[in-house]
Design an enzyme around this catalytic site. Structure first.
Site, PDB file in Angstrom:
ATOM      1  N   LYS A  11       0.822  -1.219   0.000  1.00  0.00           N
ATOM      2  CA  LYS A  11       0.000   0.000   0.000  1.00  0.00           C
ATOM      3  C   LYS A  11       0.860   1.276   0.000  1.00  0.00           C
ATOM      4  CE  LYS A  11      -3.944  -2.109   2.451  1.00  0.00           C
ATOM      5  NZ  LYS A  11      -4.901  -1.895   3.575  1.00  0.00           N
ATOM      6  N   TYR A  51     -12.569  -1.899  -3.563  1.00  0.00           N
ATOM      7  CA  TYR A  51     -13.049  -2.043  -2.184  1.00  0.00           C
ATOM      8  C   TYR A  51     -14.578  -1.945  -2.085  1.00  0.00           C
ATOM      9  CZ  TYR A  51      -8.373  -1.984  -0.059  1.00  0.00           C
ATOM     10  OH  TYR A  51      -7.100  -2.294   0.344  1.00  0.00           O
ATOM     11  N   PHE A  59     -15.432   3.546   7.477  1.00  0.00           N
ATOM     12  CA  PHE A  59     -14.054   3.904   7.110  1.00  0.00           C
ATOM     13  C   PHE A  59     -13.831   3.958   5.603  1.00  0.00           C
ATOM     14  CE2 PHE A  59     -14.116  -0.730   7.918  1.00  0.00           C
ATOM     15  CZ  PHE A  59     -13.626  -1.223   6.702  1.00  0.00           C
ATOM     16  N   ARG A  87      -1.898 -14.351   4.427  1.00  0.00           N
ATOM     17  CA  ARG A  87      -2.626 -13.710   5.531  1.00  0.00           C
ATOM     18  C   ARG A  87      -1.842 -13.836   6.838  1.00  0.00           C
ATOM     19  NH1 ARG A  87      -6.951 -10.396   4.377  1.00  0.00           N
ATOM     20  NH2 ARG A  87      -7.787 -10.881   6.416  1.00  0.00           N
ATOM     21  N   THR A  93      -5.152  -7.036  10.930  1.00  0.00           N
ATOM     22  CA  THR A  93      -5.477  -5.764  10.259  1.00  0.00           C
ATOM     23  C   THR A  93      -4.937  -4.568  11.042  1.00  0.00           C
ATOM     24  OG1 THR A  93      -7.510  -6.827   9.515  1.00  0.00           O
ATOM     25  CG2 THR A  93      -7.386  -4.439   9.254  1.00  0.00           C
ATOM     26  N   ARG A 104       2.814  -6.448   9.149  1.00  0.00           N
ATOM     27  CA  ARG A 104       2.127  -5.314   9.781  1.00  0.00           C
ATOM     28  C   ARG A 104       2.736  -4.952  11.133  1.00  0.00           C
ATOM     29  NH1 ARG A 104      -3.886  -7.102   7.684  1.00  0.00           N
ATOM     30  NH2 ARG A 104      -3.988  -5.697   5.867  1.00  0.00           N
ATOM     31  N   ASN A 114      -1.803   0.265   6.937  1.00  0.00           N
ATOM     32  CA  ASN A 114      -1.311  -1.028   7.419  1.00  0.00           C
ATOM     33  C   ASN A 114      -0.511  -1.796   6.359  1.00  0.00           C
ATOM     34  OD1 ASN A 114      -3.513  -1.720   5.896  1.00  0.00           O
ATOM     35  ND2 ASN A 114      -4.552  -2.914   7.484  1.00  0.00           N
ATOM     36  N   HIS A 117      -2.163  -5.505   1.653  1.00  0.00           N
ATOM     37  CA  HIS A 117      -3.472  -6.145   1.491  1.00  0.00           C
ATOM     38  C   HIS A 117      -3.225  -7.566   1.015  1.00  0.00           C
ATOM     39  CE1 HIS A 117      -7.476  -7.081  -0.138  1.00  0.00           C
ATOM     40  NE2 HIS A 117      -6.801  -7.604  -1.146  1.00  0.00           N
ATOM     41  N   GLU A 128      -9.853 -10.606  -7.378  1.00  0.00           N
ATOM     42  CA  GLU A 128      -8.907  -9.487  -7.217  1.00  0.00           C
ATOM     43  C   GLU A 128      -7.761  -9.579  -8.225  1.00  0.00           C
ATOM     44  OE1 GLU A 128      -9.919  -8.735  -2.490  1.00  0.00           O
ATOM     45  OE2 GLU A 128      -7.957  -9.556  -3.007  1.00  0.00           O
TER      46      GLU A 128
HETATM   47  P1  RTP Z   1      -7.007  -6.075   3.568  1.00  0.00           P
HETATM   48  O1  RTP Z   1      -8.370  -6.322   2.982  1.00  0.00           O
HETATM   49  O2  RTP Z   1      -6.467  -4.704   3.257  1.00  0.00           O
HETATM   50  O3  RTP Z   1      -6.030  -7.167   3.266  1.00  0.00           O
HETATM   51  O4  RTP Z   1      -7.119  -6.068   5.138  1.00  0.00           O
HETATM   52  P2  RTP Z   1      -8.033  -6.932   6.064  1.00  0.00           P
HETATM   53  O5  RTP Z   1      -8.732  -8.024   5.300  1.00  0.00           O
HETATM   54  O6  RTP Z   1      -7.174  -7.305   7.205  1.00  0.00           O
HETATM   55  O7  RTP Z   1      -9.090  -5.835   6.520  1.00  0.00           O
HETATM   56  P3  RTP Z   1     -10.562  -5.496   5.967  1.00  0.00           P
HETATM   57  O8  RTP Z   1     -11.527  -5.723   7.061  1.00  0.00           O
HETATM   58  O9  RTP Z   1     -10.809  -6.193   4.648  1.00  0.00           O
HETATM   59  O10 RTP Z   1     -10.453  -3.933   5.718  1.00  0.00           O
HETATM   60  C1  RTP Z   1      -9.829  -3.421   4.557  1.00  0.00           C
HETATM   61  C2  RTP Z   1      -8.904  -2.299   4.938  1.00  0.00           C
HETATM   62  O11 RTP Z   1      -9.662  -1.208   5.426  1.00  0.00           O
HETATM   63  C3  RTP Z   1      -8.946  -0.506   6.411  1.00  0.00           C
HETATM   64  N1  RTP Z   1      -9.715  -0.419   7.647  1.00  0.00           N
HETATM   65  N2  RTP Z   1      -9.804   0.671   8.343  1.00  0.00           N
HETATM   66  N3  RTP Z   1     -10.449   2.573  10.326  1.00  0.00           N
HETATM   67  C4  RTP Z   1     -10.912   1.343  10.440  1.00  0.00           C
HETATM   68  O12 RTP Z   1     -11.588   0.976  11.376  1.00  0.00           O
HETATM   69  C5  RTP Z   1     -10.565   0.386   9.406  1.00  0.00           C
HETATM   70  N4  RTP Z   1     -10.953  -0.879   9.350  1.00  0.00           N
HETATM   71  C6  RTP Z   1     -10.398  -1.388   8.219  1.00  0.00           C
HETATM   72  C7  RTP Z   1      -7.667  -1.258   6.682  1.00  0.00           C
HETATM   73  O13 RTP Z   1      -6.592  -0.622   6.023  1.00  0.00           O
HETATM   74  C8  RTP Z   1      -7.937  -2.627   6.072  1.00  0.00           C
HETATM   75  O14 RTP Z   1      -6.738  -3.237   5.639  1.00  0.00           O
HETATM   76 MG    MG Z   2      -9.879  -7.663   3.542  1.00  0.00          MG
END
Ligand code: RTP
Ligand code: MG
Length: 140
Positions: A11, A51, A59, A87, A93, A104, A114, A117, A128
């Site tokens: 990112k 997204y 968010f 993962r 996350t 991370r 973070n 992805h 994707e």
């Molecule tokens: P990613 O999709 O980026 O691999 O990350 P992830 O599965 O661990 O997290 P996900 O729930 O899919 O959320 C996607 C991205 O959104 C941002 N986020 N911000 N401010 C917040 O509460 C919040 N929650 C999620 C994070 O950058 C996350 O990687």
């Molecule tokens: Mg995700």
């Protein structure tokens, strides 16, 4: 275990800090192979499309803003159990909850910045990969 492919992004928070090589090394050391890679500065429209699953989350606006704030490296990773392995190597996350040694924990700044992805399952991985790459850009 069959050889799988997954989609990964380094990112903007990480490319801005010149961490492309450091993060790719962690992925390669975990047994993942980069079979496609390119640097893109995604448009608002591309980020919103990628997204879309999060479009109703509070968010979402912040996420799109962060993801369009600089260049991203989009990659296809290949290896045994690649989706789950990626993962695990990424870590939680929120970097505050990530295990020692994960990308991370080592490099992320916050939940929004973070650093990486990774696809969360076989269907999202296929989707994707297709969003960013044509078949001829992936060389296994
Ligand atoms: P990613 O999709 O980026 O691999 O990350 P992830 O599965 O661990 O997290 P996900 O729930 O899919 O959320 C996607 C991205 O959104 C941002 N986020 N911000 N401010 C917040 O509460 C919040 N929650 C999620 C994070 O950058 C996350 O990687
Ligand atoms: Mg995700």
């Amino acid at each position: 275990m069959a050889i799988e492919r997954t989609f990964s992004m380094i990112k903007p928070d990480a490319t801005k800090r010149n961490l492309t090589g450091a993060i790719t090394k962690i992925l390669e050391d975990a047994g993942l192979r980069v079979v496609a890679s390119k640097r893109v500065w995604m448009s608002k429209r591309e980020a919103e499309g990628f997204y879309a699953v999060h479009k109703d989350r509070p968010f979402f606006g912040e996420l799109v803003e962060t993801m369009t704030s600089g260049p991203t490296i989009v990659q296809v990773l290949e290896g045994e159990n690649a989706i789950l392995k990626n993962r695990e190597v990424m870590g939680a996350t929120n970097p505050a909850n990530a295990d020692e040694g994960t990308i991370r924990k080592t490099h992320a700044l916050s939940i929004g910045e973070n650093s990486v992805h990774g696809s969360d399952g076989p269907e999202t991985a296929a989707q994707e990969i297709k969003y960013w790459f044509s078949d001829t850009e992936i060389v296994g």
